[in-house]
Design a protein around this motif. Structure first.
Motif, short mmCIF file in Angstrom:
data_model
loop_
_atom_site.label_atom_id
_atom_site.label_comp_id
_atom_site.label_asym_id
_atom_site.label_seq_id
_atom_site.Cartn_x
_atom_site.Cartn_y
_atom_site.Cartn_z
N ARG A 183 0.86 -1.18 0.00
CA ARG A 183 0.00 0.00 0.00
C ARG A 183 0.89 1.23 0.00
O ARG A 183 1.98 1.22 0.57
CB ARG A 183 -0.87 0.01 1.24
N GLY A 184 0.42 2.30 -0.59
CA GLY A 184 1.19 3.53 -0.59
C GLY A 184 2.23 3.56 -1.69
O GLY A 184 2.17 2.80 -2.65
N MET A 185 3.20 4.44 -1.52
CA MET A 185 4.22 4.59 -2.56
C MET A 185 5.32 3.55 -2.44
O MET A 185 5.55 2.98 -1.38
CB MET A 185 4.81 6.00 -2.51
N SER A 186 5.98 3.34 -3.55
CA SER A 186 7.08 2.39 -3.60
C SER A 186 8.29 2.93 -2.85
O SER A 186 8.61 4.11 -2.93
CB SER A 186 7.45 2.16 -5.07
N MET A 187 8.96 2.07 -2.10
CA MET A 187 10.17 2.46 -1.37
C MET A 187 11.39 2.14 -2.23
O MET A 187 12.13 1.20 -1.95
CB MET A 187 10.24 1.73 -0.03
N GLU A 188 11.55 2.90 -3.28
CA GLU A 188 12.67 2.72 -4.21
C GLU A 188 13.43 4.03 -4.35
O GLU A 188 12.95 5.09 -3.99
CB GLU A 188 12.18 2.26 -5.59
N GLY A 189 14.64 3.91 -4.87
CA GLY A 189 15.43 5.08 -5.23
C GLY A 189 15.63 6.07 -4.11
O GLY A 189 16.01 5.73 -2.99
N THR A 190 15.34 7.33 -4.41
CA THR A 190 15.56 8.44 -3.49
C THR A 190 14.81 8.25 -2.17
O THR A 190 15.34 8.54 -1.10
CB THR A 190 15.14 9.77 -4.14
N ILE A 191 13.59 7.75 -2.24
CA ILE A 191 12.79 7.57 -1.02
C ILE A 191 13.44 6.54 -0.11
O ILE A 191 13.55 6.73 1.10
CB ILE A 191 11.34 7.19 -1.37
N ALA A 192 13.90 5.44 -0.68
CA ALA A 192 14.55 4.39 0.12
C ALA A 192 15.86 4.90 0.72
O ALA A 192 16.17 4.61 1.89
CB ALA A 192 14.81 3.15 -0.73
N ARG A 193 16.62 5.66 -0.05
CA ARG A 193 17.88 6.20 0.48
C ARG A 193 17.62 7.22 1.59
O ARG A 193 18.34 7.26 2.59
CB ARG A 193 18.71 6.79 -0.65
N TRP A 194 16.56 8.03 1.46
CA TRP A 194 16.19 8.96 2.52
C TRP A 194 15.80 8.19 3.79
O TRP A 194 16.22 8.53 4.89
CB TRP A 194 15.02 9.85 2.07
N TYR A 195 14.98 7.14 3.62
CA TYR A 195 14.55 6.33 4.75
C TYR A 195 15.76 5.73 5.46
O TYR A 195 15.84 5.74 6.69
CB TYR A 195 13.61 5.23 4.27
N ASP A 196 16.70 5.24 4.70
CA ASP A 196 17.93 4.66 5.26
C ASP A 196 18.69 5.71 6.07
O ASP A 196 19.07 5.46 7.21
CB ASP A 196 18.81 4.11 4.14
N ALA A 197 18.88 6.88 5.49
CA ALA A 197 19.62 7.94 6.18
C ALA A 197 18.91 8.38 7.46
O ALA A 197 19.54 8.61 8.49
CB ALA A 197 19.82 9.14 5.25
N SER A 198 17.59 8.45 7.41
CA SER A 198 16.82 8.86 8.58
C SER A 198 16.86 7.83 9.70
O SER A 198 16.95 8.18 10.87
CB SER A 198 15.35 9.09 8.19
N ASN A 199 16.79 6.56 9.35
CA ASN A 199 16.77 5.50 10.36
C ASN A 199 18.15 5.09 10.82
O ASN A 199 18.28 4.46 11.87
CB ASN A 199 16.00 4.28 9.83
N GLY A 200 19.17 5.43 10.08
CA GLY A 200 20.53 5.08 10.47
C GLY A 200 21.11 5.98 11.54
O GLY A 200 22.19 5.73 12.06
N LYS A 201 20.38 7.02 11.90
CA LYS A 201 20.88 7.99 12.89
C LYS A 201 20.77 7.48 14.32
O LYS A 201 21.38 8.03 15.22
CB LYS A 201 20.12 9.31 12.75
N ALA A 202 19.97 6.44 14.54
CA ALA A 202 19.76 5.92 15.90
C ALA A 202 19.91 4.40 15.91
O ALA A 202 18.95 3.68 16.19
CB ALA A 202 18.39 6.33 16.41
N PRO A 203 21.11 3.90 15.60
CA PRO A 203 21.27 2.44 15.53
C PRO A 203 21.03 1.73 16.86
O PRO A 203 20.70 0.55 16.88
CB PRO A 203 22.71 2.26 15.05
N SER A 204 21.13 2.44 17.98
CA SER A 204 20.92 1.80 19.27
C SER A 204 19.46 1.37 19.47
O SER A 204 19.17 0.52 20.30
CB SER A 204 21.35 2.72 20.41
N ARG A 205 18.56 1.94 18.70
CA ARG A 205 17.15 1.55 18.83
C ARG A 205 16.96 0.08 18.46
O ARG A 205 16.01 -0.55 18.89
CB ARG A 205 16.24 2.45 18.02
N TYR A 206 17.87 -0.47 17.69
CA TYR A 206 17.76 -1.87 17.29
C TYR A 206 18.24 -2.80 18.41
O TYR A 206 17.89 -3.98 18.41
CB TYR A 206 18.51 -2.11 15.98
N ASP A 207 18.98 -2.28 19.37
CA ASP A 207 19.43 -3.09 20.51
C ASP A 207 18.23 -3.65 21.28
O ASP A 207 18.24 -4.81 21.70
CB ASP A 207 20.31 -2.28 21.45
N GLU A 208 17.21 -2.84 21.46
CA GLU A 208 16.01 -3.27 22.18
C GLU A 208 15.29 -4.37 21.40
O GLU A 208 14.82 -5.35 21.97
CB GLU A 208 15.06 -2.09 22.40
#
Length: 141
Positions: free
Chosen positions: A6-31
């Motif tokens: 559902r929604g827009m495709s997570m490809e190209g620029t959108i996927a790279r933006w998502y990666d950059a945004s979520n990579g800022k808090a890698p400790s959240r994955y520890d939980e």
């Protein structure tokens, strides 16, 4: 044919933006790793559905406790995740595929996790409902 999300495709620029945004808090994955460890025994074969850029899959593989596979419908995310796993020096099998038609045999995995994407699936009750390769939520033992 109905699209698999559902929604827009997570490809190209959108996927790279998502990666950059979520990579800022890698400790959240520890939980999340800690929660998986509560339910999946050492040696479990873990499938992460829709891992996006792969942060959780890579963190799980980094424990050395699990064999990890990630399945995502985005070619861009798969490329990003494979690169990050290579950089981290951990073995994760990132594959391109649809959660509603998983390319795995039954009993392939012991544990399945999907953190943020289930709401985006066009057919969330499809094959994913029976874990598409899991024998159930987790194999006994």
């Amino acid at each position: 044919m109905t699209k698999a999300y559902r929604g827009m495709s997570m490809e190209g620029t959108i996927a790279r933006w998502y990666d950059a945004s979520n990579g800022k808090a890698p400790s959240r994955y520890d939980e999340q790793v800690a929660k998986v460890r509560q339910h999946a025994p050492k040696g479990a074969r873990v499938l992460e559905v829709a891992p996006g850029p792969g942060y959780l899959s890579i963190a799980l593989a980094g424990t050395g406790d699990y064999t990890v596979t990630g399945l995502d419908i985005s070619e861009t995310f798969i490329a990003i995740a494979r690169g990050k796993a290579l950089d981290a020096g951990v073995p994760v099998d990132f594959r391109l595929g649809n959660a509603s038609a998983m390319p795995f045999n039954d009993d392939t995995f012991d544990f399945l996790i999907c953190c943020a994407a289930f709401k985006n699936f066009a057919d969330p009750a499809g094959r994913c409902a029976r874990c598409g390769g899991c024998s159930g939520p987790a194999r006994p033992g």
